[in-house]
Scaffold this motif. Structure first.
Motif: not given
Lengths: 437, 71
Positions: A7, A31, A34, A162, A237, A243, B17
């Motif tokens: 990431q 981050t 996103m 998105l 996603k 994350d 992303h």
């Protein structure tokens, strides 16, 4: 089982991939932005048309006395949805797929069938709300319902996750308008603060309608489709192990926002009580409030009802389409074009079109649909959370790092026990309406 | 007056992303078979199955009663 964290990497050479920032603070913020989305959407979409009706009715019948329940529900919704996000990130798969793979075909098919039935009935109530709200400003159902259905299909067929996510986040943020409407209702803010933190019940005996409303508030704040939706959304996603902390923050923000919006709905409903307005649904209330709060209040409540229904419809239909695609092994992604995932888009469009069509049937017994939704969702929720809890204790699958901790399990089994008791009470209350009389 | 130059490139962070990032290996269930359950959990799930079928049946009966098919 955690693997390479791709990431955020500290690099010293220019790269075309990603965005370059100079400070750790900027890195964290970017981050988070996103990752942000699934948590807010799953929570706010649950403030759907049925929820608007329930919260406004709670305010209109019992004033601000039930506000504290919302605060109590905040940690419950967070803990449940955090598990979903964790499982989605760890496996990269949806909830239906995991139940099917780990518990076998019977439970897989049963959970899927249950989900599809409850979701479909809920969609019918969403379209009924759209018809009701736009009917209050003179738009005929024959126009409003097909137009809404067409818009909902167009939202997802662009082949971009998105684009869909940004559109839906915008719709979620429109719910900020509830705060303006609550302020325009001029509540007694001291009473709002007191009732939000001090558990209390309205004066008078514990009636059947009060018990039903309390259960409905709890039932409408956590729904079975949310488990399936968020896990599929996280997988869609492609959120990474690193994350997880941002996905947790996203979920927490979503839970807090949803509870605050629900509180604002109750405050708006309470303004009707103070003015002695009697109504059967929020659309009636909105019209009756015009002499006291102006036409803005009416239009605001009606448009927010439509917004709530649209949010609920897109999320619930996607939950069904993702789940069905996962179990059937079809391509099931918003990243794919219409012709690349025909089954997935057919299920989504079919859910939307069929629910819209049912609402247009003359003399459709909508009350029956609403009762069935409440009971089925109430019955399904605790069992769905049991599977979630068992999956989060599956060391063979998740390893030691991602399974529930002991304190997680204590909290979750407590939530399951409470939800089971409430689901039994709800089922008993609906089937034996005079139980508490 | 001589100007001082830093000969080292400034350090920065690259944020990617999730959708643009390389896929990472997830916890996979392939080859694991069905979940391992203690007898207590297995019997609880059997009881849950019975409970859900019973409650579903009661609900169907109730709905049929509401639409007038059964008394």
């Amino acid at each position: 089982m955690q693997t390479a964290n791709a990431q955020v990497r500290e690099v010293k050479a220019p790269s075309s991939a990603g965005v370059r920032v100079r400070t750790r603070w900027q890195r964290s913020l970017l981050t988070f932005l996103m990752v942000f989305g699934p948590g807010l959407i799953v929570m706010e979409a649950d403030n759907d048309a049925g929820a608007v009706s329930t919260y406004v009715q709670a305010g209109a019948q019992y004033g601000l006395h039930l506000l504290w329940i919302l605060l109590l529900l905040l940690p419950i919704t967070y803990f449940v949805q955090e598990m979903v996000a964790r499982l989605g990130i760890a496996t990269g798969k949806g909830h239906a797929a995991m139940i099917y793979e780990r518990f076998g075909k019977w439970w897989g098919r049963f959970s899927l069938a249950d989900l599809l039935i409850v979701n479909f009935l809920t969609l019918v109530t969403e379209f009924a709300a759209i018809s009701l709200a736009l009917g209050a400003v003179g738009v005929r159902p024959q126009i409003s319902v097909p137009a809404a259905a067409a818009g909902l299909v167009l939202m997802v067929v662009t082949g971009s996750y998105l684009r869909w996510e940004r559109t839906v986040i915008f719709l979620c943020l429109l719910d900020l308008t509830w705060f303006a409407l609550a302020a325009m209702a001029h509540p007694h803010w001291g009473a709002v603060a007191y009732n939000s933190v001090v558990p209390n019940l309205p004066p008078g005996p514990l009636t059947g309608s009060l018990v039903f409303l309390i259960i409905a508030i709890i039932g409408t704040t956590i729904a079975p489709w949310q488990l399936f939706f968020q896990q599929s959304c996280v997988a869609e996603k492609r959120l990474r192990f690193s994350d997880l902390k941002w996905a947790r923050l996203d979920t927490l923000i979503g839970a807090a926002f949803t509870v605050l919006v629900a509180g604002a709905m109750m405050i708006v409903g309470e303004s009707g009580l103070r003015r002695g307005i009697v109504f059967a649904d929020p659309a009636q209330m909105a019209r009756a409030l015009v002499p006291f709060a102006g036409v803005w209040m009416r239009n605001g409540v009606l448009l927010l009802m439509v917004n709530a229904a649209v949010l609920g419809t897109t999320a619930i239909s996607l939950a069904s389409a993702w789940a069905y695609g996962e179990v059937r092994g079809w391509p099931h992604s918003l990243h794919k074009k219409l012709w690349e995932a025909p089954g997935f888009y057919t299920v989504y469009t079919g859910c939307v079109a069929a629910a819209a069509g049912v609402v247009l049937i003359p003399r459709m017994p909508l009350q029956l649909v609403i009762v069935s939704v409440q009971v089925l969702a109430g019955l399904m929720l605790p069992s769905a959370i049991i599977f979630l809890q068992l999956l989060l204790n599956d060391r063979a699958l998740l390893g030691d790092q991602w399974v529930n901790r002991r304190w997680n399990n204590w909290i979750n089994w407590t939530i399951i026990a409470v939800l089971f008791a409430l689901s039994l009470l709800l089922a008993a209350q609906v089937m034996l309406p005079n139980l508490f009389s | 007056m001589a100007t001082m130059h830093n000969s080292y490139p400034a350090e920065y962070f690259r944020v990617v992303h999730p959708l643009d990032d390389e896929p990472e290996q997830k916890c996979a269930s392939e080859g694991l078979g069905p979940i391992v359950m203690t007898p207590a959990v297995r019997y609880s799930l059997i009881a849950l199955r019975g409970y859900l079928i019973l409650m579903g049946g009661i609900l169907v009966y109730h709905v049929l009663g509401m639409v007038g098919f059964v008394r």
